[in-house]
Design a protein around this motif. Structure first.
Motif, PDB file in Angstrom:
ATOM      1  N   LEU A 129       0.996  -1.042   0.025  1.00  0.00           N
ATOM      2  CA  LEU A 129      -0.005  -0.015   0.214  1.00  0.00           C
ATOM      3  C   LEU A 129       0.923   1.334  -0.064  1.00  0.00           C
ATOM      4  CD1 LEU A 129      -2.559  -1.056   2.691  1.00  0.00           C
ATOM      5  CD2 LEU A 129      -2.773  -1.119   0.112  1.00  0.00           C
ATOM      6  N   GLU A 130       0.371   2.379  -0.530  1.00  0.00           N
ATOM      7  CA  GLU A 130       1.139   3.501  -0.905  1.00  0.00           C
ATOM      8  C   GLU A 130       1.278   4.144   0.795  1.00  0.00           C
ATOM      9  OE1 GLU A 130      -1.294   5.985  -3.057  1.00  0.00           O
ATOM     10  OE2 GLU A 130      -0.941   5.088  -4.729  1.00  0.00           O
ATOM     11  N   THR A 133      -0.822   6.429   2.755  1.00  0.00           N
ATOM     12  CA  THR A 133      -2.217   5.701   3.414  1.00  0.00           C
ATOM     13  C   THR A 133      -2.024   5.947   4.953  1.00  0.00           C
ATOM     14  OG1 THR A 133      -2.345   4.223   1.775  1.00  0.00           O
ATOM     15  CG2 THR A 133      -3.609   3.545   3.724  1.00  0.00           C
ATOM     16  N   GLN A 137      -7.097   4.407   7.412  1.00  0.00           N
ATOM     17  CA  GLN A 137      -7.506   3.609   6.341  1.00  0.00           C
ATOM     18  C   GLN A 137      -6.653   2.390   6.332  1.00  0.00           C
ATOM     19  OE1 GLN A 137      -5.447   6.747   3.774  1.00  0.00           O
ATOM     20  NE2 GLN A 137      -7.400   7.301   2.742  1.00  0.00           N
ATOM     21  N   SER A 211      -7.109   4.660  -0.747  1.00  0.00           N
ATOM     22  CA  SER A 211      -5.724   4.454  -0.678  1.00  0.00           C
ATOM     23  C   SER A 211      -5.666   3.710  -2.113  1.00  0.00           C
ATOM     24  CB  SER A 211      -5.185   3.346   0.338  1.00  0.00           C
ATOM     25  OG  SER A 211      -3.835   3.320   0.165  1.00  0.00           O
TER      26      SER A 211
END
Length: 263
Positions: A129-130, A133, A137, A211
């Motif tokens: 995930l980025e 985030t 989230q 996200s």
């Protein structure tokens, strides 16, 4: 297994029948067997691999390591579906549909994995995930994925099989989320369908939480330029128009073609 036993029974029956017939013809079998014993000892020295494979075949049948139709893998040897378990070798058809005759000794002496004996089938993913985030989230994504697994009949619930959806680590370009679960089916085709639907659901969950998925990236920062480095501008020069009768200055010829100075 049944075919293997039938072949052994036929050989034993043939040998017993041949011995009885010889006795009826007043041919004593004892001296013949003694002579065959000497010959057999000599043959055995030169056919050690043959007898080793025969004994290995007996152990494979007795231990029930696998049966016809099982998906097996022996590291460095073969992986595929078992077709025929023979006296000396076993026929395994690879996934490219090519048959492989494997000596039984290699199947008996090496570690063998029988995937057809699996109770459940595993899905183990690491989702990146980025870094933008937020914590809220991350928790929402984690909870929604876990709820999807627990709410689907296609997945196995604890304590029958472990299920984990956790923030695992901080990668070079992503926050890594671990997804670890098991499906009830062990059939490859059905497992692929469940995994595909699960992947689509995870994509919707991640995007619904605001996200996104991270991808490997690298930033390069230059503090100072080395001396003598030539910097090229990014803006392209505007094209110059030539007027009639004014062609502009003539560029000098290359250094190698300039005329020598007057002396």
């Amino acid at each position: 297994m049944t075919g293997w036993i039938v072949r052994v029974a036929r050989i034993v029956t043939f040998l017993l029948g041949a011995g009885i017939i010889l006795e009826i013809w007043n041919i004593h079998v004892g001296p013949v067997l003694a002579g065959l014993g000497l010959v057999g000892a000599a043959v055995a020295l030169g056919a050690q691999d043959l007898f080793k494979n025969l004994i290995a075949g007996v152990f494979i049948i007795g231990e029930q390591r696998f049966e016809s139709g099982d998906w097996i893998r022996v590291d460095g040897v073969v992986e595929g579906t078992v077709e025929i378990i023979g006296l000396r070798a076993t026929t395994v058809r690879r996934f490219d549909l090519a048959p492989v005759m494997v000596p039984n000794a290699k199947l008996a002496d090496n570690a063998l994995t029988n995937f057809s004996k699996m109770t459940y089938r595993r899905i183990s993913w690491t989702i990146g995930l980025e870094y933008r985030t937020s914590v809220d989230q991350l928790r929402r994504i984690r909870d929604d994925i876990e709820a999807y697994i627990k709410g689907s009949d296609a997945f196995v619930s604890a304590p029958a099989a472990p299920t984990f959806v956790r923030i695992d680590s901080f990668g070079d370009s992503s926050i890594d989320l671990m997804v670890y679960c098991f499906t009830r089916t062990t059939n490859w085709g059905e497992w692929l369908q469940i995994k595909e639907a699960f992947a689509c659901a995870i994509k919707n969950i991640v995007e619904g939480a605001g996200s996104g998925f991270a991808f490997p990236s690298r930033s390069l920062y230059v503090e100072t330029m080395p001396s003598g480095a030539e910097v090229f501008p990014l803006q392209a020069r505007a094209p110059q128009t030539e007027q009639a009768g004014d062609a502009g200055p003539v560029p000098p010829p290359p250094r190698g073609l300039r005329p020598a100075p007057d002396t």
